[in-house]
Design an enzyme around this catalytic site. Structure first.
Site, PDB file in Angstrom:
ATOM      1  N   CYS A   1       0.836  -1.205   0.000  1.00 36.21           N
ATOM      2  CA  CYS A   1       0.000   0.000   0.000  1.00 36.21           C
ATOM      3  C   CYS A   1       0.871   1.256   0.000  1.00 36.21           C
ATOM      4  CB  CYS A   1      -0.929  -0.020   1.213  1.00 36.21           C
ATOM      5  SG  CYS A   1      -1.980   1.440   1.300  1.00 36.21           S
TER       6      CYS A   1
ATOM      7  N   CYS B   1      -0.509   4.152   2.116  1.00 37.79           N
ATOM      8  CA  CYS B   1      -0.364   3.977   3.574  1.00 37.79           C
ATOM      9  C   CYS B   1       1.088   4.183   4.012  1.00 37.79           C
ATOM     10  CB  CYS B   1      -0.780   2.571   4.002  1.00 37.79           C
ATOM     11  SG  CYS B   1      -2.202   1.902   3.165  1.00 37.79           S
ATOM     12  N   ASP B   2       2.029   3.633   3.254  1.00 39.00           N
ATOM     13  CA  ASP B   2       3.426   3.551   3.734  1.00 39.00           C
ATOM     14  C   ASP B   2       4.406   4.459   3.000  1.00 39.00           C
ATOM     15  OD1 ASP B   2       2.550   1.585   5.474  1.00 39.00           O
ATOM     16  OD2 ASP B   2       2.935  -0.032   4.047  1.00 39.00           O
TER      17      ASP B   2
END
Ligand code: NAP
Length: 308
Positions: free
Chosen positions: A130, A133-134
């Site tokens: 992701c 997200c990261d």
């Protein structure tokens, strides 16, 4: 017992909830993770008609709030077992059993694993599925992204905003994703595209330190690319094992259903990425949700008319 049980609070499930609630039905949505499904981790949505640009997280939250305001109850419990035959459908979660007159399966699909050495070992320590997200952890660093579809292209462009260099590793010489995204990736200065390349292994000590690839169209040469992170975007797989033996699955594990979202079991419908379909997009998932909810509503009306 509720009128409509929905499995999955992604775009298809929540759109079904909006249509079902507006038709006056009681609705429970069961979700194992967060609302929004895959779109919640999409950085930007730019192809939803009439909405020029919105973040995936905002899209997911807007849809969730709309469904909840209309009366849909969303419970965060994974469905572990389903009994779909008969007039009372039962969905079992670790916390109990939910009963409904109809079920809409909209459980989406999950990111596919690459299957490369080092992938499991470094998951959460430099290997991610992701980018939204990261990605922020890799500001100013070198990263790699594997895949050639829309997800890989969008993620490469997103990562290029913050990372020093993004190495886009694709196994073929042309992208599967849209031309507009491919052109944007090709022309971005800090995206280096490695065509005809496959990941041999992901290496490091405590964290990812490099990705080794075999690169070249005719003859493959080994290339070691020092990176701090490897993002994997090689497609999705459905999670439909719990319906085996009750509903038809195709060879890839998708639930077999047409554009009408009907299954062979009366009162059971399939919507969104989890069903066999040509185009898996936000707009088609939302459309499926509407189609399935209206089909369920029609079925409930015939039950009522027949007095059952
Ligand atoms: P996808 O379209 O299935 O693409 C997967 C990519 O990964 C392909 O390029 C494939 O290579 C590659 N791949 C698969 N297995 C691999 C392996 N073992 N090793 C190396 N490469 C591998 O998946 P996606 O990009 O996640 O997209 C899923 C769906 O969501 C698609 O329908 C897509 O259009 C949609 N989506 C749309 C948008 C948008 O419209 N903005 C954004 C994101 C996703 P090959 O090309 O060689 O098969």
């Amino acid at each position: 017992m509720v009128d409509i049980l929905i499995i999955g609070a992604g775009p298809a499930g929540l759109s079904a909830a909006v249509y079902a609630c507006r038709a006056g039905h009681s609705v429970v949505v069961l979700e194992e993770n967060l609302v929004g499904g895959q779109i919640a981790s999409s950085s930007e949505v730019e192809n939803y008609p009439a909405v020029a640009r919105i973040s995936g997280a905002d899209f997911a939250m807007n849809l969730y709030e709309q469904a909840a305001a209309l009366g849909a109850k969303v419970e965060f419990e994974p469905v572990e077992r389903a009994e779909l035959a008969g007039p009372v459908k039962k969905l079992y979660t670790p916390d109990g059993v939910y009963e409904g007159r109809t079920v809409i399966i909209a459980n989406g699909a999950k990111r596919r694993k690459l299957g490369a050495p080092g992938e499991e070992e470094f998951a959460g320590r430099g290997v991610s599925y992701c980018a939204t997200c990261d990605g922020a952890f890799y500001r100013g660093k070198e990263v790699a992204i594997v895949g050639g579809g829309n997800t890989a292209l969008e993620d490469a462009l997103f990562l290029a905003n913050n990372c020093k260099t993004v190495h886009l590793i694709h196994r073929r010489g042309e992208f599967r994703g849209n031309k507009i995204l491919a052109d944007a990736a090709v022309s971005r200065e800090n995206i280096v595209i490695h065509y005809h390349s496959v990941v041999e292994k992901i290496e490091g000590e405590k964290q990812v330190g490099a990705v080794s690839i075999l690169s070249g169209e005719a003859e493959k040469q080994p290339v070691r690319i020092p990176v701090s992170g490897v993002f994997i975007a090689v497609g999705t797989v459905p999670g439909n094992a719990l319906f085996e033996g009750q509903l038809e699955l195709d060879a890839a594990g998708y639930l077999v259903a047409g554009e009408d979202c009907l299954t062979k079991i009366p009162g059971v419908y399939v919507a969104g990425d989890t069903r066999t379909k040509q185009l898996r997009q936000l707009v088609t998932a939302n459309a499926d949700g509407a189609v399935a909810a209206v089909a369920a509503s029609t079925y409930l009306a015939t039950l009522e008319a027949s007095g059952s």
